[in-house]
Design a protein around this motif. Structure first.
Motif, PDB file in Angstrom:
ATOM      1  N   PRO A  63       4.142 -25.422  32.007  1.00  0.00           N
ATOM      2  CA  PRO A  63       3.965 -25.566  33.453  1.00  0.00           C
ATOM      3  C   PRO A  63       4.379 -24.331  34.241  1.00  0.00           C
ATOM      4  N   LEU A  64       4.996 -23.347  33.585  1.00  0.00           N
ATOM      5  CA  LEU A  64       5.386 -22.125  34.286  1.00  0.00           C
ATOM      6  C   LEU A  64       4.174 -21.222  34.429  1.00  0.00           C
ATOM      7  N   ASN A  65       3.935 -20.766  35.648  1.00  0.00           N
ATOM      8  CA  ASN A  65       2.691 -20.096  35.987  1.00  0.00           C
ATOM      9  C   ASN A  65       2.972 -18.734  36.619  1.00  0.00           C
ATOM     10  N   PRO A  66       2.513 -17.628  36.005  1.00  0.00           N
ATOM     11  CA  PRO A  66       2.731 -16.337  36.646  1.00  0.00           C
ATOM     12  C   PRO A  66       2.001 -16.201  37.979  1.00  0.00           C
ATOM     13  N   ALA A  67       0.889 -16.891  38.156  1.00  0.00           N
ATOM     14  CA  ALA A  67       0.164 -16.822  39.427  1.00  0.00           C
ATOM     15  C   ALA A  67       0.974 -17.452  40.551  1.00  0.00           C
ATOM     16  N   GLY A  68       1.879 -18.380  40.222  1.00  0.00           N
ATOM     17  CA  GLY A  68       2.720 -19.036  41.216  1.00  0.00           C
ATOM     18  C   GLY A  68       3.688 -18.089  41.894  1.00  0.00           C
ATOM     19  N   VAL A  69       3.859 -16.892  41.352  1.00  0.00           N
ATOM     20  CA  VAL A  69       4.749 -15.899  41.955  1.00  0.00           C
ATOM     21  C   VAL A  69       4.343 -15.647  43.404  1.00  0.00           C
ATOM     22  N   GLN A  70       3.059 -15.733  43.704  1.00  0.00           N
ATOM     23  CA  GLN A  70       2.584 -15.479  45.065  1.00  0.00           C
ATOM     24  C   GLN A  70       3.084 -16.533  46.049  1.00  0.00           C
ATOM     25  N   LEU A  71       3.684 -17.615  45.561  1.00  0.00           N
ATOM     26  CA  LEU A  71       4.179 -18.691  46.425  1.00  0.00           C
ATOM     27  C   LEU A  71       5.687 -18.601  46.660  1.00  0.00           C
ATOM     28  N   LEU A  72       6.333 -17.515  46.261  1.00  0.00           N
ATOM     29  CA  LEU A  72       7.787 -17.408  46.330  1.00  0.00           C
ATOM     30  C   LEU A  72       8.339 -17.037  47.704  1.00  0.00           C
ATOM     31  N   ASP A  73       7.509 -16.563  48.605  1.00  0.00           N
ATOM     32  CA  ASP A  73       8.006 -16.219  49.939  1.00  0.00           C
ATOM     33  C   ASP A  73       8.713 -17.422  50.557  1.00  0.00           C
TER      34      ASP A  73
ATOM     35  N   LEU B 273      22.322  -8.249  38.428  1.00  0.00           N
ATOM     36  CA  LEU B 273      21.670  -7.203  39.225  1.00  0.00           C
ATOM     37  C   LEU B 273      20.812  -6.288  38.354  1.00  0.00           C
ATOM     38  N   ASP B 274      21.249  -6.022  37.128  1.00  0.00           N
ATOM     39  CA  ASP B 274      20.457  -5.203  36.212  1.00  0.00           C
ATOM     40  C   ASP B 274      19.135  -5.909  35.865  1.00  0.00           C
ATOM     41  N   ALA B 275      19.186  -7.220  35.652  1.00  0.00           N
ATOM     42  CA  ALA B 275      17.959  -7.974  35.351  1.00  0.00           C
ATOM     43  C   ALA B 275      17.000  -7.931  36.541  1.00  0.00           C
ATOM     44  N   LEU B 276      17.523  -8.051  37.768  1.00  0.00           N
ATOM     45  CA  LEU B 276      16.658  -7.991  38.949  1.00  0.00           C
ATOM     46  C   LEU B 276      16.027  -6.608  39.106  1.00  0.00           C
ATOM     47  N   ALA B 277      16.711  -5.580  38.637  1.00  0.00           N
ATOM     48  CA  ALA B 277      16.185  -4.219  38.736  1.00  0.00           C
ATOM     49  C   ALA B 277      15.165  -3.905  37.642  1.00  0.00           C
ATOM     50  N   HIS B 278      15.114  -4.724  36.588  1.00  0.00           N
ATOM     51  CA  HIS B 278      14.235  -4.433  35.439  1.00  0.00           C
ATOM     52  C   HIS B 278      13.410  -5.661  35.042  1.00  0.00           C
ATOM     53  N   ILE B 279      12.694  -6.225  35.999  1.00  0.00           N
ATOM     54  CA  ILE B 279      11.894  -7.427  35.742  1.00  0.00           C
ATOM     55  C   ILE B 279      10.655  -7.058  34.935  1.00  0.00           C
ATOM     56  N   GLY B 280      10.449  -7.778  33.839  1.00  0.00           N
ATOM     57  CA  GLY B 280       9.241  -7.612  33.043  1.00  0.00           C
ATOM     58  C   GLY B 280       8.211  -8.668  33.379  1.00  0.00           C
ATOM     59  N   THR B 281       8.667  -9.919  33.526  1.00  0.00           N
ATOM     60  CA  THR B 281       7.776 -11.047  33.792  1.00  0.00           C
ATOM     61  C   THR B 281       8.475 -12.024  34.727  1.00  0.00           C
ATOM     62  N   THR B 282       7.707 -12.627  35.617  1.00  0.00           N
ATOM     63  CA  THR B 282       8.221 -13.670  36.495  1.00  0.00           C
ATOM     64  C   THR B 282       7.318 -14.891  36.332  1.00  0.00           C
TER      65      THR B 282
ATOM     66  N   ARG C  69      11.638 -18.366  36.344  1.00  0.00           N
ATOM     67  CA  ARG C  69      12.231 -17.584  35.266  1.00  0.00           C
ATOM     68  C   ARG C  69      11.899 -16.119  35.483  1.00  0.00           C
ATOM     69  N   ILE C  70      12.935 -15.318  35.408  1.00  0.00           N
ATOM     70  CA  ILE C  70      12.778 -13.870  35.444  1.00  0.00           C
ATOM     71  C   ILE C  70      13.147 -13.366  34.061  1.00  0.00           C
ATOM     72  N   ILE C  71      12.200 -12.708  33.416  1.00  0.00           N
ATOM     73  CA  ILE C  71      12.441 -12.151  32.087  1.00  0.00           C
ATOM     74  C   ILE C  71      12.535 -10.638  32.259  1.00  0.00           C
ATOM     75  N   ALA C  72      13.737 -10.114  32.024  1.00  0.00           N
ATOM     76  CA  ALA C  72      13.973  -8.687  32.191  1.00  0.00           C
ATOM     77  C   ALA C  72      13.422  -7.924  30.998  1.00  0.00           C
ATOM     78  N   THR C  73      13.153  -6.658  31.195  1.00  0.00           N
ATOM     79  CA  THR C  73      12.655  -5.814  30.106  1.00  0.00           C
ATOM     80  C   THR C  73      13.707  -5.662  29.005  1.00  0.00           C
ATOM     81  N   THR C  74      14.950  -5.994  29.302  1.00  0.00           N
ATOM     82  CA  THR C  74      16.035  -5.949  28.309  1.00  0.00           C
ATOM     83  C   THR C  74      16.034  -7.182  27.408  1.00  0.00           C
ATOM     84  N   GLY C  75      15.219  -8.191  27.748  1.00  0.00           N
ATOM     85  CA  GLY C  75      15.164  -9.419  26.974  1.00  0.00           C
ATOM     86  C   GLY C  75      15.961 -10.559  27.585  1.00  0.00           C
ATOM     87  N   LEU C  76      16.758 -10.292  28.593  1.00  0.00           N
ATOM     88  CA  LEU C  76      17.532 -11.332  29.264  1.00  0.00           C
ATOM     89  C   LEU C  76      16.593 -12.194  30.097  1.00  0.00           C
TER      90      LEU C  76
END
Length: 182
Positions: free
Chosen positions: A51-61, A146-155, A166-173
């Motif tokens: 149910p997690l949808n990357p297109a839903g990111v546009q609804l985060l405002d 804060l490091d994860a917010l600075a290096h977001i790979g996927t939302t 879910r925020i998936i950082a490029t570090t794997g967190l």
């Protein structure tokens, strides 16, 4: 007698004009209207298994979130996230000022800055923080957050209940948030 699709016709003054078929005009109107429709990003587009949808990111405002879990890429707990929502890191995404502003609590200090939503992902501009120290556990949580917010790979976002981001950082967190009511 019928006239062919592009056959010349004469107007009242006798001038020759080409006529287009009514179907061509109807097609042009339909095409113009289709370009004016707003896109939707339903969670159902993610499919039944996820149910997690990357297109839903546009609804985060204009939403607020509280961190529930922080995991490594293999699913193990990465950080001790406080169970008390008033002590856990938060993220508020706001457009009331006319621009996209992010703010929240990082585990020890408050932060603020800008964010952007584009191509199914969220990014942050530089984040300013207050500068107090809270001890090694809170400082470690804050630094990783804060490091994860600075290096977001996927939302990824689920906007139907229970609302989750879910925020998936490029570090794997992987940071998993629950939506807060504002």
């Amino acid at each position: 007698m019928s006239t062919p699709l592009n056959a010349p016709s004469r107007d009242a003054s006798g001038a020759s004009r080409k006529r287009l078929s009514p179907c061509v005009g109807a097609f042009a109107v339909a095409l113009a209207l289709a370009g004016c429709t707003m896109p939707t990003h339903p969670d159902s587009a993610a499919g039944p298994g996820n149910p997690l949808n990357p297109a839903g990111v546009q609804l985060l405002d204009d939403t607020s979130w509280v961190l529930k879990r922080a995991q490594t890429s293999d699913g193990r707990p990465a950080l001790d996230v406080p169970a008390d929502p008033t002590a856990a890191p938060t993220l508020t995404l706001d457009t009331n000022s006319g621009q996209r502003r992010a703010s929240g609590f990082a585990g020890c200090n408050r932060f603020s800055g800008t964010y952007n939503l584009a191509s199914g992902n969220m990014t942050f501009g530089p984040l300013a923080t207050t500068r107090k120290t809270c001890g090694p556990d809170a400082d470690r949580l804050e630094q990783a957050y804060l490091d994860a917010l600075a290096h977001i790979g996927t939302t990824l976002v689920q906007m139907r209940p229970p609302q989750e981001m879910r925020i998936i950082a490029t570090t794997g967190l992987t940071l998993t948030f629950a939506r807060e009511s504002r």
